[in-house]
Design a protein around this motif. Sequence first.
Motif, short mmCIF file in Angstrom:
data_model
loop_
_atom_site.label_atom_id
_atom_site.label_comp_id
_atom_site.label_asym_id
_atom_site.label_seq_id
_atom_site.Cartn_x
_atom_site.Cartn_y
_atom_site.Cartn_z
N SER A 40 0.83 -1.22 0.00
CA SER A 40 0.00 0.00 0.00
C SER A 40 0.86 1.26 0.00
CB SER A 40 -0.92 0.02 1.22
OG SER A 40 -1.83 -1.04 1.16
N ALA A 95 1.21 4.04 -2.97
CA ALA A 95 0.97 5.46 -2.70
C ALA A 95 2.13 6.31 -3.23
CB ALA A 95 0.78 5.69 -1.20
N HIS A 145 1.95 9.17 -6.04
CA HIS A 145 2.40 10.52 -5.70
C HIS A 145 3.40 11.07 -6.71
CE1 HIS A 145 1.33 9.90 -1.18
NE2 HIS A 145 0.27 10.15 -1.91
#
Length: 129
Positions: free
Chosen positions: A51, A55, A59
């Motif tokens: 996870s 992310a 980003h």
Amino acid sequence: MGDEGDKYFSKEEGEELQNKLSELEELLKDSIIERNDSNNKSEKEIFELHSEINALKEHLEVLNRKNWFLSFSTRLFNWFKRNPELTKRLAGFSREMLPQEAKDIVSQEALDQLLPPDNSKLASGTERK
């Protein structure tokens, strides 16, 4: 980083960092599997790691360089904290994630000085030089 920190990653830079993040994920995943006896705990850690890596990949498209590296370094610090025996191995890898300007400033020797002492040496009473 100066003005470079306010810029966003190019498509090529983003793809290169995504590949490096995938390599980092595999390295951390292997370490989690080797370290843990409990499958449930390993699965949870691997899910959390996946996870966090996803992310970071997402980003890359929305954060400027400075903010992305801040996000990356915060996560890296937390990974080091949870997995201290991997710290030295990952430190060299994480240096490769830095932009060339930062790598020119941060030598591997300087990075080695920032790493915590080897726990096995501390246990034996020998200090790190």
